[in-house]
Design an enzyme around this catalytic site. Structure first.
Site, PDB file in Angstrom:
ATOM      1  N   PHE A  64       5.758  10.559  13.389  1.00 37.04           N
ATOM      2  CA  PHE A  64       4.540  10.412  12.594  1.00 37.04           C
ATOM      3  C   PHE A  64       4.857   9.685  11.286  1.00 37.04           C
ATOM      4  O   PHE A  64       5.810  10.024  10.582  1.00 37.04           O
ATOM      5  CB  PHE A  64       3.949  11.801  12.299  1.00 37.04           C
ATOM      6  CG  PHE A  64       2.727  11.728  11.425  1.00 37.04           C
ATOM      7  CD1 PHE A  64       1.585  11.079  11.860  1.00 37.04           C
ATOM      8  CD2 PHE A  64       2.742  12.281  10.157  1.00 37.04           C
ATOM      9  CE1 PHE A  64       0.465  10.991  11.052  1.00 37.04           C
ATOM     10  CE2 PHE A  64       1.617  12.203   9.344  1.00 37.04           C
ATOM     11  CZ  PHE A  64       0.472  11.552   9.784  1.00 37.04           C
ATOM     12  N   GLN A  65       4.072   8.706  10.955  1.00 31.93           N
ATOM     13  CA  GLN A  65       4.246   7.882   9.750  1.00 31.93           C
ATOM     14  C   GLN A  65       5.624   7.241   9.682  1.00 31.93           C
ATOM     15  O   GLN A  65       6.195   7.087   8.609  1.00 31.93           O
ATOM     16  CB  GLN A  65       3.950   8.688   8.486  1.00 31.93           C
ATOM     17  CG  GLN A  65       2.466   9.042   8.373  1.00 31.93           C
ATOM     18  CD  GLN A  65       2.043   9.465   6.982  1.00 31.93           C
ATOM     19  OE1 GLN A  65       2.824  10.039   6.244  1.00 31.93           O
ATOM     20  NE2 GLN A  65       0.802   9.184   6.634  1.00 31.93           N
ATOM     21  N   LYS A 101      13.684  11.652   4.639  1.00 27.64           N
ATOM     22  CA  LYS A 101      13.260  12.894   4.003  1.00 27.64           C
ATOM     23  C   LYS A 101      14.391  13.919   3.955  1.00 27.64           C
ATOM     24  O   LYS A 101      14.548  14.636   2.970  1.00 27.64           O
ATOM     25  CB  LYS A 101      12.053  13.468   4.762  1.00 27.64           C
ATOM     26  CG  LYS A 101      11.394  14.604   3.998  1.00 27.64           C
ATOM     27  CD  LYS A 101      10.077  15.013   4.622  1.00 27.64           C
ATOM     28  CE  LYS A 101       9.435  16.133   3.797  1.00 27.64           C
ATOM     29  NZ  LYS A 101       8.170  16.589   4.363  1.00 27.64           N
ATOM     30  N   MET A 126     -13.057 -20.629  -5.346  1.00 24.87           N
ATOM     31  CA  MET A 126     -12.091 -21.675  -5.006  1.00 24.87           C
ATOM     32  C   MET A 126     -12.265 -22.109  -3.554  1.00 24.87           C
ATOM     33  O   MET A 126     -12.132 -23.287  -3.227  1.00 24.87           O
ATOM     34  CB  MET A 126     -10.665 -21.165  -5.255  1.00 24.87           C
ATOM     35  CG  MET A 126      -9.622 -22.253  -5.260  1.00 24.87           C
ATOM     36  SD  MET A 126      -9.939 -23.560  -6.465  1.00 24.87           S
ATOM     37  CE  MET A 126      -8.896 -23.069  -7.827  1.00 24.87           C
ATOM     38  N   GLU A 132      -1.207   1.667  -2.297  1.00 23.20           N
ATOM     39  CA  GLU A 132       0.188   1.321  -2.607  1.00 23.20           C
ATOM     40  C   GLU A 132       0.359  -0.130  -3.060  1.00 23.20           C
ATOM     41  O   GLU A 132       1.280  -0.447  -3.813  1.00 23.20           O
ATOM     42  CB  GLU A 132       1.091   1.604  -1.406  1.00 23.20           C
ATOM     43  CG  GLU A 132       1.316   3.092  -1.135  1.00 23.20           C
ATOM     44  CD  GLU A 132       0.242   3.720  -0.271  1.00 23.20           C
ATOM     45  OE1 GLU A 132      -0.787   3.057  -0.003  1.00 23.20           O
ATOM     46  OE2 GLU A 132       0.423   4.887   0.132  1.00 23.20           O
TER      47      GLU A 132
END
Lengths: 182, 606
Positions: free
Chosen positions: B133-134, B183, B503, B71
């Site tokens: 969940f999630q 949802k 760097m 993501e």
């Protein structure tokens, strides 16, 4: 020759002036999370909060008023105002301290536990400060007092040797005098 | 479901907005709103809490979906899309880990002021707050890394919120906006709210140009002896018109122009008035001009610490004008004499107009800045980006120079990761047009460049999109190579491979006595084989002789390429203003490094 520069490499190097205390009022959309946005911004940017009050003030317009007491140099106060103004739900930010015609009030509940001469003295002082006893037992008072912060602080200091036990304060509220509104 | 029925479903006529209002599911309302906002591409990754949206997406072919591999990559790809097109980028990810993985990208977009609308799924409303969940507190987590965010309370409000989200993301100082959709709201049916009917919050201030202020500034400009124009990402964000206005102003006045890392391309690098990038690894002439000027005109730049160096020694003798859309940027780090809140394009146009009006009244005394121009030429003669050539090994600067030379005249977009290669790219790859240079300036996100290049290529299918990368950075989002292959996005990943976190190594050399603590990658993958494993093309160049031919090979291939450019390991980026130093205290290449270049106080800064 120029005079030697400061050895500090940290950004706070310009002459910023003395710290002052200000009261800011933010008129915000009353929506979920708006208080979290304001408080989150202030803590994330490392500003102080000395008091903060919030409640819905206009049901029809969905507006709330958040009153914040904060400290800082003039440059920092300007930043706080501008950063608050950037938040989407903040409609405007008013620097109450800059408005000569602003009123400031706070309410406090103060519990004093004592007996004998001290108890009488606390009641006598309460009358002078126009503090109302709203709960009484044989050994305690709970006083309700409203006023500017200075007055409340003075009352609290006087109660300290007389058995001051507990304090609850609302934080500062403010409004403009006269017919104009914010 | 067989492939055939899937194909039939795809061909079913997409639901069209009808004259009579019809109830639609939240998922369809979302896509209707995205269509009305002109969204062409979504970068996303499906998951449980966004399945209804993916189902609705399956049934229409108006919006293209690019399936990323992580993501974070989705948000960076959307950033690349947004920065190369000037449109808002759109991201679609699921709840919980989908949202938290997107956080880095959102923070990156916030610091670089990139317009992004990120749709996240959320667990159904009755489950919110139950540690489902999630589930995660997406709105809470993203509050401080977005310009604004929403938890959509009902399908009825969904379309309005999406329209408002685009309005907020695009206007004022742009930034990312998260729309978190439970949802069950995606299933719930409601009526669509058209863009024109949607509420618009009065949150974007774009004050009109104050003509008195413009007159005062032009007064200063006409009397300045040592002027400099300092531009930033705001000029790019403000759109094409701002770059045009900047060029017009520079032409009219003859003032030299420098830019931050973010603003490269707004002013053509081929112009004789161009000073090069300023800041920590900026050119000697740009930083010296900033230090010694008597008038600084900052346009859409925010006086970042990488630019100012030590604040109390920053441009001590100048009057400063600051033009910015964000009032809180003015006087934040550096106190200025004139703060102008406004859109760069409008304010620059007003300055040009006022300048011309004055020209009609009296001649501008161009000779006033003559000695300033000759001083700048002296600084320029130092060629501060110079480096020592090597016979048998490829110097990283040389690789970028050749890459630039061999891609001239083509339709080129460049993204970068973060580190030494990023600075060399900024120094040695030159841009004449805005929106051609995409780099993570504010947050400094390693792993930005590969997904960003994918986003750029999705917007410009026929362009040559190059991610100038480092061997360490590119591995942070290497999985997006798979995205490029799947979607036939022929991005070119040009890796300057020095086997170090370059760097970090440079700072350890300068600040920490050359103790290279954990900055060497002892087991790098074979990038050529890796490219082949992904189904892309792998190319390796190890000597200067073969470099040109290999670069040409990379350009000609119409497939994603991993180019492993093996460069000298211990090269440092110069010039450099060490942390805690002023603009006129630069270190140059060929400098003997002793390990105590930076004061103890300076070491505390990053």
């Amino acid at each position: 020759m120029t005079e030697p520069l400061s050895q500090s490499v940290y950004p706070v190097t310009r002459e910023e002036g003395a710290e002052t205390e200000v009261i800011l009022a933010a008129i915000v959309d009353n929506e979920p999370g708006v208080l979290a946005r304001v408080v989150g911004l202030i803590s994330a940017r490392g500003y102080n909060i000395e008091s903060l009050t919030v409640a819905e003030t206009d049901v029809e317009k969905h507006a709330s008023r958040i009153t914040i007491v904060t400290r800082g140099t003039p440059a920092k106060i300007d930043q706080i105002k501008l950063q608050l103004g950037r938040l989407v739900p903040v409609r405007r930010v008013i620097d109450v301290t800059n408005e000569a015609d602003a009123l400031e009030r706070e309410l406090a509940l103060i519990k004093v536990v004592g007996a004998g001469e001290e108890r009488i003295e606390s009641m006598r002082l309460a009358e002078i400060f126009r503090a109302r006893p709203i709960d009484t037992t044989h050994s305690s008072f709970v006083f309700e007092i409203t006023g500017a912060r200075d007055k409340i602080n003075a009352f609290i200091d006087l109660m300290r040797p007389l058995g001051l036990k507990e304090i609850s304060r609302t934080g500062v509220l403010s409004i403009r005098r006269g017919v104009e509104s914010d | 479901m067989s492939a055939q029925t899937a194909e039939q479903l795809k061909q079913a006529p997409p639901p069209r907005a009808q004259a009579r209002p019809v109830l639609k599911s939240g998922a369809d309302l979302l896509l209707d709103a995205l269509e009305e906002q002109g969204v062409e591409v979504i970068f996303g990754y499906p998951g449980g809490a966004v399945l209804p949206i993916y189902d609705a997406l399956f049934r229409r072919d108006t919006i293209r979906h690019v399936l990323v591999r992580h993501e974070q990559g989705a948000v960076h790809a959307a950033e690349g899309y947004a920065r190369s097109t000037g449109k808002a980028g759109v991201v679609l990810v699921t709840s919980g880990p989908g949202a938290t993985n997107a956080v880095t990208g959102l923070a990156d977009a916030l610091l670089d002021s990139i317009p992004i609308v990120c749709i996240t799924g959320q667990v159904a409303r009755p489950l919110i707050g139950t540690d489902a969940f999630q589930e995660c507190d997406t709105v809470g987590i993203t509050r401080s890394c977005t310009k604004y965010n929403y938890l959509v309370p009902s399908a009825h409000k969904l379309a309005t919120i999406v329209h408002e989200a685009f309005h907020i993301a695009r206007n004022g100082r742009p930034g990312p906006v998260v729309v978190d959709i439970p949802k069950d709201v995606q299933f719930e049916e409601a009526l669509y709210t058209a863009r024109a009917d949607a509420q618009k919050r009065n949150c974007i201030v774009k004050p009109p140009v104050n003509s008195f202020q413009i007159e005062q500034i032009v007064d200063l400009m006409r009397h300045a002896h040592r002027p400099v124009i300092y531009t930033g990402g705001g000029v790019i964000n403000s759109g094409r018109a701002a770059s045009e206005a900047l060029r017009a102003l520079a032409r009219e006045t003859g003032f030299p122009v420098t830019s931050t890392l973010m603003g490269l391309g707004a002013f053509p690098a081929s112009d004789p008035q161009w000073l090069g990038m300023l800041g920590m690894h900026g050119s000697f002439e740009a930083n010296s001009a900033m230090h010694d000027c008597d008038l600084m005109i900052a346009v859409g730049a925010r006086f970042d610490d990488r630019v100012t160096g030590r604040l109390d020694a920053f441009s001590p003798g100048s009057k400063k004008v600051h033009i910015d859309i964000d009032p809180s940027s003015i006087n934040k780090n550096v106190r200025v004499d004139f703060g102008v809140v406004g859109d760069c394009a409008e304010v620059l146009d007003a300055l040009v107009e006022e300048w011309r009006r004055r020209n009609a009244q009296e001649d501008y005394e161009f000779a006033r800045t003559r000695s300033w121009r000759s001083r700048i030429n002296e600084w320029r003669a130092k060629k501060s980006f110079g480096y020592e050539r090597a016979q048998n090994a490829i110097k990283p600067q040389y690789a970028i120079e050749r890459l630039f030379a061999l891609t001239r005249g083509r339709d080129v977009y460049v993204t970068t990761e973060v580190g030494q290669h990023q600075m060399w790219a900024a120094q040695h790859f030159h841009f004449d047009q805005p929106n051609r240079w995409m780099t993570s300036g504010g947050l400094g996100t390693m792993g930005y460049g590969l997904p960003a290049a994918i986003g750029v290529q999705a917007a410009h299918p026929d362009a040559l999109v190059i991610d100038i990368a480092g061997d360490a950075s590119v591995q942070m989002t290497m999985q997006e190579m798979s995205t490029a292959v799947q979607h036939e996005l022929p991005v070119k990943i040009f890796i300057l491979n020095n086997a170090y976190l370059g760097m970090v190594r440079q700072w350890q050399e300068l600040l920490h006595g050359g103790r290279y603590s954990h900055s060497y990658s002892a087991s790098l993958p074979d990038f050529v084989k890796l490219a082949e494993a992904y189904g892309g093309v792998g190319i390796r160049a190890e000597t200067p002789d073969e470099l040109d031919a290999k670069i040409m090979e990379m350009i000609e291939v119409r497939r994603p390429v991993l180019f492993d450019c093996v460069v000298t390991q211990e090269e440092n980026v110069f010039p450099m203003i060490p942390s805690g130093a002023a603009h006129n205290e630069m270190l140059f290449g060929g400098h003997h490094v002793t390990g105590d270049e930076v004061s103890d106080e300076g070491k505390a800064l990053v």
